[in-house]
Design a protein around this motif. Structure first.
Motif, PDB file in Angstrom:
ATOM      1  N   PRO A 194     -18.617  -3.916  14.879  1.00  0.00           N
ATOM      2  CA  PRO A 194     -18.881  -5.349  15.024  1.00  0.00           C
ATOM      3  C   PRO A 194     -17.745  -6.092  15.751  1.00  0.00           C
ATOM      4  CG  PRO A 194     -19.442  -4.617  12.812  1.00  0.00           C
ATOM      5  CD  PRO A 194     -18.741  -3.466  13.478  1.00  0.00           C
ATOM      6  N   ILE A 195     -16.511  -5.629  15.609  1.00  0.00           N
ATOM      7  CA  ILE A 195     -15.397  -6.267  16.313  1.00  0.00           C
ATOM      8  C   ILE A 195     -15.536  -6.062  17.816  1.00  0.00           C
ATOM      9  CG2 ILE A 195     -12.877  -6.194  16.649  1.00  0.00           C
ATOM     10  CD1 ILE A 195     -12.621  -5.413  13.699  1.00  0.00           C
ATOM     11  N   VAL A 196     -15.874  -4.853  18.201  1.00  0.00           N
ATOM     12  CA  VAL A 196     -16.062  -4.568  19.629  1.00  0.00           C
ATOM     13  C   VAL A 196     -17.263  -5.349  20.163  1.00  0.00           C
ATOM     14  CG1 VAL A 196     -16.511  -2.762  21.338  1.00  0.00           C
ATOM     15  CG2 VAL A 196     -15.041  -2.270  19.369  1.00  0.00           C
ATOM     16  N   ARG A 197     -18.317  -5.445  19.366  1.00  0.00           N
ATOM     17  CA  ARG A 197     -19.501  -6.196  19.765  1.00  0.00           C
ATOM     18  C   ARG A 197     -19.171  -7.672  19.969  1.00  0.00           C
ATOM     19  NH1 ARG A 197     -24.214  -4.887  21.847  1.00  0.00           N
ATOM     20  NH2 ARG A 197     -23.276  -6.294  23.349  1.00  0.00           N
ATOM     21  N   SER A 198     -18.358  -8.230  19.069  1.00  0.00           N
ATOM     22  CA  SER A 198     -17.983  -9.634  19.167  1.00  0.00           C
ATOM     23  C   SER A 198     -17.182  -9.905  20.438  1.00  0.00           C
ATOM     24  CB  SER A 198     -17.160 -10.034  17.930  1.00  0.00           C
ATOM     25  OG  SER A 198     -16.681 -11.367  18.059  1.00  0.00           O
ATOM     26  N   LEU A 199     -16.233  -9.039  20.766  1.00  0.00           N
ATOM     27  CA  LEU A 199     -15.442  -9.202  21.994  1.00  0.00           C
ATOM     28  C   LEU A 199     -16.334  -9.075  23.228  1.00  0.00           C
ATOM     29  CD1 LEU A 199     -12.253  -7.158  21.045  1.00  0.00           C
ATOM     30  CD2 LEU A 199     -12.411  -9.628  21.344  1.00  0.00           C
ATOM     31  N   SER A 200     -17.281  -8.167  23.161  1.00  0.00           N
ATOM     32  CA  SER A 200     -18.207  -7.974  24.277  1.00  0.00           C
ATOM     33  C   SER A 200     -19.056  -9.224  24.508  1.00  0.00           C
ATOM     34  CB  SER A 200     -19.117  -6.783  23.995  1.00  0.00           C
ATOM     35  OG  SER A 200     -20.103  -6.652  25.007  1.00  0.00           O
ATOM     36  N   ASP A 201     -19.584  -9.796  23.430  1.00  0.00           N
ATOM     37  CA  ASP A 201     -20.419 -10.989  23.560  1.00  0.00           C
ATOM     38  C   ASP A 201     -19.603 -12.209  23.974  1.00  0.00           C
ATOM     39  OD1 ASP A 201     -22.538  -9.442  22.769  1.00  0.00           O
ATOM     40  OD2 ASP A 201     -22.497 -10.103  20.662  1.00  0.00           O
ATOM     41  N   GLN A 202     -18.378 -12.359  23.423  1.00  0.00           N
ATOM     42  CA  GLN A 202     -17.563 -13.542  23.701  1.00  0.00           C
ATOM     43  C   GLN A 202     -17.059 -13.587  25.137  1.00  0.00           C
ATOM     44  OE1 GLN A 202     -14.329 -14.022  20.935  1.00  0.00           O
ATOM     45  NE2 GLN A 202     -13.577 -15.914  21.893  1.00  0.00           N
ATOM     46  N   TYR A 203     -16.714 -12.424  25.689  1.00  0.00           N
ATOM     47  CA  TYR A 203     -16.095 -12.408  27.023  1.00  0.00           C
ATOM     48  C   TYR A 203     -16.954 -11.707  28.083  1.00  0.00           C
ATOM     49  CZ  TYR A 203     -12.022 -13.900  24.392  1.00  0.00           C
ATOM     50  OH  TYR A 203     -11.172 -14.605  23.576  1.00  0.00           O
TER      51      TYR A 203
END
Length: 267
Positions: free
Chosen positions: A179-188
């Protein structure tokens, strides 16, 4: 009358001779050699009788300076000796000698630290805190600037880099990190390719692929997961970010460091 005159003349002569016997000193040039005293009467040899006498050359030699590193080593040896003497024979005299010497070295160290600080204040090129502040106000400002720079880097990252995310479906750390990697992917807007090391699925990245050698090609070793790798689409070069569970801020910090700073520039 003549006898008196002769007596006066004789007295005057004696006074004149006595006055001549007293060495005179020329202004700013030192003593003047007196011929009557030094040669005719030969009353003795004094510094003003032999001003040009060559001195013993051994007396003119100045002792060579002891190198500072040897002086410092000698101080350390003396301190160790006094300490050992005080421990083996703890008399009042031995303890006092050690304590006095130790205090002198503490004073020396304090002076060194004081002059060090003053030197840094007056020579900005020597002040590391300009690059990495340590006081609360400067550090807060530096952190805010750094955070903005990292956010800017992350926002521009998708234009040049992609991310390989290696995981295993049986890895509990991977389930937390996903989920951390997913969040960075979606945010940037980062393009992330999830690669399964055991063939299992990934809840955060349903369009995963199974590892067929990508792990080794990306420069990773040891089959450790989770693992992140940046891939530079311009240079076609992989840049491993790291292994294991990382917070979002740590991932951003590593990406910023690896892509925007030269080695050693932050230290």
């Amino acid at each position: 009358m003549r006898k008196t005159l002769h007596g006066v003349t004789a007295v005057a002569l004696i006074i004149s001779q006595a006055a001549a016997a007293i060495p005179t000193f020329a202004e700013d040039t030192g003593p003047v050699r007196d011929v009557f005293y030094c040669e005719q009467r030969k009353l003795g040899s004094w510094f003003y009788c032999d001003p040009d006498k060559e001195k013993d050359p051994t007396l003119l030699e100045t002792p060579s300076a002891v190198p500072a590193v040897k002086q410092l080593a000698a101080i350390g040896e003396e301190l160790d000796e006094l300490k050992a003497r005080a421990i083996l024979n703890p008399t009042t005299e031995n303890l006092a000698a050690y304590m006095h010497y130790q205090r002198a070295q503490l004073d020396r160290a304090s002076t060194f630290a004081d002059v060090w600080g003053r030197t840094v204040w007056q020579n900005p090129e020597l002040d590391y805190t300009f690059e990495r502040p340590i006081n609360s106000l400067g550090k807060r400002t530096w952190m805010e600037d750094r955070k903005a720079a990292k956010a800017s880097t992350m926002a521009q990252l998708s234009q040049r880099y992609g991310v390989f995310y290696f995981y295993s479906s049986a890895c509990s750390a991977c389930r937390v990190f996903g989920p951390i990697v997913r969040s960075l992917s979606d945010q940037y807007g980062l393009e992330v390719l999830a690669v399964s090391m055991d063939g299992g699925p990934n809840d955060q990245f349903p369009h995963y692929v199974v590892d067929t050698g990508q792990y080794r090609k990306m420069g990773l070793t040891g089959d450790q997961v989770p693992a992140l790798v940046l891939f530079d689409t311009q240079t076609k070069r992989p840049i491993p970010i790291g292994y294991g569970l990382m917070a979002a801020d740590e991932v951003m910090d590593r990406i910023f460091t690896l892509t925007q700073t030269e080695p050693g520039s932050d230290y």
